[in-house]
Scaffold this active site. Structure first.
Site, PDB file in Angstrom:
ATOM      1  N   LYS A  84      -2.350  -1.292  -9.614  1.00 50.79           N
ATOM      2  CA  LYS A  84      -2.220  -0.086  -8.881  1.00 50.79           C
ATOM      3  C   LYS A  84      -3.356   0.360  -8.797  1.00 50.79           C
ATOM      4  O   LYS A  84      -3.768   0.978  -9.807  1.00 50.79           O
ATOM      5  CB  LYS A  84      -0.849   0.922  -8.937  1.00 50.79           C
ATOM      6  CG  LYS A  84      -0.689   1.806  -8.052  1.00 50.79           C
ATOM      7  CD  LYS A  84       0.241   2.938  -8.465  1.00 50.79           C
ATOM      8  CE  LYS A  84       1.688   2.482  -8.556  1.00 50.79           C
ATOM      9  NZ  LYS A  84       2.575   3.598  -8.782  1.00 50.79           N
ATOM     10  N   GLU A 103       0.763  -1.132   0.070  1.00 53.12           N
ATOM     11  CA  GLU A 103      -0.023  -0.079   0.026  1.00 53.12           C
ATOM     12  C   GLU A 103       0.770   1.371  -0.029  1.00 53.12           C
ATOM     13  O   GLU A 103       1.784   1.168   0.740  1.00 53.12           O
ATOM     14  CB  GLU A 103      -0.820  -0.107   1.274  1.00 53.12           C
ATOM     15  CG  GLU A 103      -1.742   1.190   1.354  1.00 53.12           C
ATOM     16  CD  GLU A 103      -2.373   1.111   2.612  1.00 53.12           C
ATOM     17  OE1 GLU A 103      -3.119   2.392   3.042  1.00 53.12           O
ATOM     18  OE2 GLU A 103      -2.439   0.463   3.276  1.00 53.12           O
ATOM     19  N   GLY A 152      -2.417   4.401  -3.529  1.00 57.06           N
ATOM     20  CA  GLY A 152      -3.468   3.320  -3.207  1.00 57.06           C
ATOM     21  C   GLY A 152      -2.567   1.924  -2.835  1.00 57.06           C
ATOM     22  O   GLY A 152      -1.792   2.008  -2.401  1.00 57.06           O
ATOM     23  N   TYR A 153      -3.381   0.970  -3.318  1.00 55.45           N
ATOM     24  CA  TYR A 153      -3.178  -0.534  -3.072  1.00 55.45           C
ATOM     25  C   TYR A 153      -2.431  -1.150  -4.312  1.00 55.45           C
ATOM     26  O   TYR A 153      -2.862  -0.796  -5.449  1.00 55.45           O
ATOM     27  CB  TYR A 153      -4.289  -1.443  -2.658  1.00 55.45           C
ATOM     28  CG  TYR A 153      -5.084  -0.786  -1.037  1.00 55.45           C
ATOM     29  CD1 TYR A 153      -4.343  -0.825  -0.078  1.00 55.45           C
ATOM     30  CD2 TYR A 153      -6.013   0.044  -1.471  1.00 55.45           C
ATOM     31  CE1 TYR A 153      -5.115  -0.524   1.099  1.00 55.45           C
ATOM     32  CE2 TYR A 153      -6.562   0.604  -0.236  1.00 55.45           C
ATOM     33  CZ  TYR A 153      -6.061   0.445   0.958  1.00 55.45           C
ATOM     34  OH  TYR A 153      -6.575   0.960   2.115  1.00 55.45           O
ATOM     35  N   VAL A 154      -1.586  -1.844  -4.287  1.00 54.57           N
ATOM     36  CA  VAL A 154      -1.054  -2.630  -5.253  1.00 54.57           C
ATOM     37  C   VAL A 154      -1.285  -4.038  -5.066  1.00 54.57           C
ATOM     38  O   VAL A 154      -0.956  -4.758  -3.958  1.00 54.57           O
ATOM     39  CB  VAL A 154       0.487  -2.317  -5.404  1.00 54.57           C
ATOM     40  CG1 VAL A 154       1.033  -3.263  -6.580  1.00 54.57           C
ATOM     41  CG2 VAL A 154       0.727  -0.839  -5.377  1.00 54.57           C
ATOM     42  N   ASP A 201      11.827  12.020  -8.404  1.00 51.93           N
ATOM     43  CA  ASP A 201      11.586  10.966  -7.080  1.00 51.93           C
ATOM     44  C   ASP A 201      12.416   9.980  -7.048  1.00 51.93           C
ATOM     45  O   ASP A 201      12.099   8.597  -6.693  1.00 51.93           O
ATOM     46  CB  ASP A 201      10.223  10.756  -6.743  1.00 51.93           C
ATOM     47  CG  ASP A 201       9.701  10.393  -5.741  1.00 51.93           C
ATOM     48  OD1 ASP A 201      10.459  10.783  -4.537  1.00 51.93           O
ATOM     49  OD2 ASP A 201       8.710   9.777  -5.343  1.00 51.93           O
TER      50      ASP A 201
END
Length: 418
Positions: free
Chosen positions: A116, A86, A90-92, A211
């Site tokens: 994702k 997470e 969001g969630y993977v 990033d």
């Protein structure tokens, strides 16, 4: 390798942490690339146009537009046992699709994917989802994670990637496990990441990644490294412009001090971040670790004095290497780090120069004298360095990545946003 120089700015230590409501600063064998700009093309072979409208991004011909039900089936209804992790996005979830038709397949069959899924209340939102589509939807390079498709179905926003079975570099560097990264693999990962950045920087339409961190470097089954998570990527300056002025975003500790202070973004900001990652590879320490004594909590500030001294470098080398590294190559890597971390950003090298310097570390001049069995395992033999004689049992901490200042958040999955 040139002179060792650069003192770090302590500006990073002043960055506020994020509460999760905002993140203005938070937050794979791959062939050598001889012409970094040659692959900066869309599916029709033309150079990537910039900027593009949302409809143009979504109509990228080589991306699969999945329905929500297709991805629901591919991930077994997003079941908890399919969850990879997470992040802020969001969630993977892990899923499976037919490699030819890209339709959902039975678990364990076909091609493995990572899906994702954006949280409806996620603060990173639609804009970053679209940014990732814009860049990874067109870019193709051995050291960039492959985006297979997307889903825009009502309020649902999902992205579908190739699955990277070894997870993130962060997991291997900072969490205890049955195996550790050898010196040879660490340099290989560094070269792969550097090639990915060099490709972005030398494209006809320059991209600043913005990033770079250990969590965003993913590893395949053979430890080939690929850059992931392009939600913060930014088009580089054009014409006579020397920089891009933008809201400061990134991850605490990795962001270049001049960018944090002024919001002026250049490709040299990525070079600084790469220097931090290479320093993490050398030391096995997180860029910020509040579990350490105060003088060692900020890796760059603590390690810089050792980077320029051959006799003292062993004191900051990762103890998990157990002295198994060529001292000459380690000092050469330390010199590269010092150049990348130069507080005068114009004096930092180009990523293409960094790639060349790192590739030299793989040459016979620095190479291990490996036996065939050692070459197979990836572990290298060398006479014990001074590190081994001064070893203690300190190991890199298991604490989570520091929260970002709007820099990204803490530990989630290899594919996490934070």
């Amino acid at each position: 390798m040139g002179n060792c120089f650069a003192a770090s700015s302590k500006v990073d230590a002043t960055l506020p942490s994020t509460s999760g409501a905002s993140r203005s600063i938070s937050k794979t064998t791959t062939p050598a690339v001889t012409n970094d700009s040659s692959s900066w093309k869309n599916s029709n072979g033309s150079h990537l146009p910039s900027p593009r409208s949302e409809s143009e991004i979504l109509s990228s011909s080589h991306l699969k537009a999945f329905s929500f039900n297709e991805l629901k089936n591919a991930t077994r209804n997003f079941r908890p046992d399919s969850l990879l992790g997470e992040g802020g996005f969001g969630y993977v979830f892990k899923g499976w699709i037919n490699e030819h038709t890209l339709s959902a397949a039975k678990p364990g069959s076909g091609m493995t994917i990572a899906v994702k899924k954006l949280k409806p209340e996620g603060f990173q939102g639609h804009k970053e989802w679209l940014t990732e589509l814009n860049y990874l939807g067109q870019l193709r390079h051995p050291n960039l994670v492959k985006l297979i498709g997307y889903c825009l179905d009502g309020d649902s926003r999902l992205l579908v990637y190739e699955f990277m079975p070894k997870g993130s570099l962060e997991n291997h560097l900072f969490r205890r496990g049955p195996t550790q990264l050898s010196w040879t693999i660490r340099i290989k990962v560094a070269i792969d990441a550097a090639r990915g950045l060099s490709f972005l920087h030398n494209a006809d339409n320059q991209v600043i990644y913005r990033d770079l961190k250990a969590a965003n470097i993913l590893l395949d089954a053979e430890f080939n490294a690929k850059l992931s998570d392009f939600g913060l990527a930014k088009a580089g300056p054009t014409g006579d412009r020397t920089h891009v002025s933008t809201q400061v975003m990134g991850t605490h500790g990795y962001a270049a001090p001049e960018y944090v202070a002024t919001g002026r973004l250049t490709a040299k900001s990525d070079v600084y971040s790469f220097g931090v990652v290479l320093l993490e590879l050398l030391t096995g320490r997180r860029v910020v670790d509040e579990s350490k004594v105060v003088v060692e909590q900020h890796l760059v500030d603590w390690a810089l004095p050792y980077l320029c001294d051959k006799r003292k470098l062993f004191r900051i080398m990762d103890t998990k290497l157990e002295g198994q590294y060529p001292q000459k190559a380690a000092f050469a890597a330390a010199t590269i780090i010092s150049k990348c971390l130069n507080t005068e950003f114009k004096s930092r090298p180009q990523m293409s120069e960094v790639v060349a310097s790192l590739e030299e570390l793989q040459s016979s001049k620095f190479a291990f004298k490996n036996t065939p069995s050692e070459r197979q395992t990836g572990y290298d033999h060398i006479h014990k360095s001074p590190l081994n004689q001064h070893r203690n049992q300190h190991r890199s901490p298991l604490n989570l990545t520091p929260s970002a200042s709007p820099l990204r958040s803490k530990h989630q999955s290899p594919y996490r946003r934070g």
